[in-house]
Design a protein around this motif. Structure first.
Motif, short mmCIF file in Angstrom:
data_model
loop_
_atom_site.label_atom_id
_atom_site.label_comp_id
_atom_site.label_asym_id
_atom_site.label_seq_id
_atom_site.Cartn_x
_atom_site.Cartn_y
_atom_site.Cartn_z
N HIS A 94 0.80 -1.23 0.00
CA HIS A 94 0.00 0.00 0.00
C HIS A 94 0.83 1.28 0.00
O HIS A 94 0.30 2.36 -0.21
N LYS A 95 2.12 1.17 0.24
CA LYS A 95 3.03 2.33 0.24
C LYS A 95 4.35 1.87 -0.33
O LYS A 95 4.68 0.69 -0.27
N LEU A 96 5.13 2.80 -0.84
CA LEU A 96 6.47 2.45 -1.27
C LEU A 96 7.35 2.37 -0.03
O LEU A 96 7.44 3.33 0.73
N GLY A 97 7.98 1.23 0.16
CA GLY A 97 8.89 1.11 1.28
C GLY A 97 8.98 -0.30 1.83
O GLY A 97 8.30 -1.22 1.37
N TRP A 98 9.86 -0.42 2.82
CA TRP A 98 10.21 -1.70 3.41
C TRP A 98 10.12 -1.62 4.93
O TRP A 98 10.40 -0.58 5.52
N VAL A 99 9.76 -2.75 5.56
CA VAL A 99 9.74 -2.86 7.02
C VAL A 99 10.41 -4.18 7.41
O VAL A 99 10.31 -5.17 6.70
N PRO A 100 11.12 -4.18 8.55
CA PRO A 100 11.78 -5.42 8.97
C PRO A 100 10.78 -6.43 9.53
O PRO A 100 9.88 -6.09 10.28
N ALA A 101 10.97 -7.69 9.16
CA ALA A 101 10.09 -8.77 9.62
C ALA A 101 10.19 -8.97 11.13
O ALA A 101 9.27 -9.52 11.73
#
Length: 121
Positions: free
Chosen positions: A100-107
């Protein structure tokens, strides 16, 4: 009998008496607006749940050395596109790309609610 023991016995007896009368503490059935049951979230297409204690930074690349491009509230349900190996965060090298957004999050701070495929790129 010591005073502390008498207090514990009195509290226990009171709790037992209340439970026998059918009295229980009030519990709210409502969920906070940003929180929803995992099954319902998954049915709506969300496949991730932010489990960090504080808001989670969204990064432009799967590393904490890249710029922050946004954030997600703790408890949010999100859509994950795919996963890659990136910077190790507390023993976890997996990062999720957001749908839904450009970007990354850590698992490390996101619980996946369904299987997440590896990114093709």
């Amino acid at each position: 009998m010591s005073r502390n023991v008498k207090t514990v016995v009195a509290l226990t007896a009171g709790a037992l008496a209340l439970s026998l009368m059918g009295v229980a503490p009030a519990v709210s059935a409502e969920q906070p607006a940003h929180s929803q049951p995992a099954a319902q979230a998954a049915a709506w297409g969300n496949n991730g749940h932010v489990v960090s204690r504080i808001s989670l930074n969204i990064r432009s690349k799967p590393t904490t050395h890249s710029p922050v491009v946004g954030s997600l509230r703790s408890g949010s349900y999100i859509k994950l596109r795919c996963k890659v190996n990136g910077q190790n965060i507390n023993g976890n090298r997996i990062w999720y790309e957001l749908s839904h957004k450009l970007g990354w999050v850590p698992a490390r701070y996101v619980k996946n609610l369904r299987h997440i495929h590896w990114c093709a790129h």
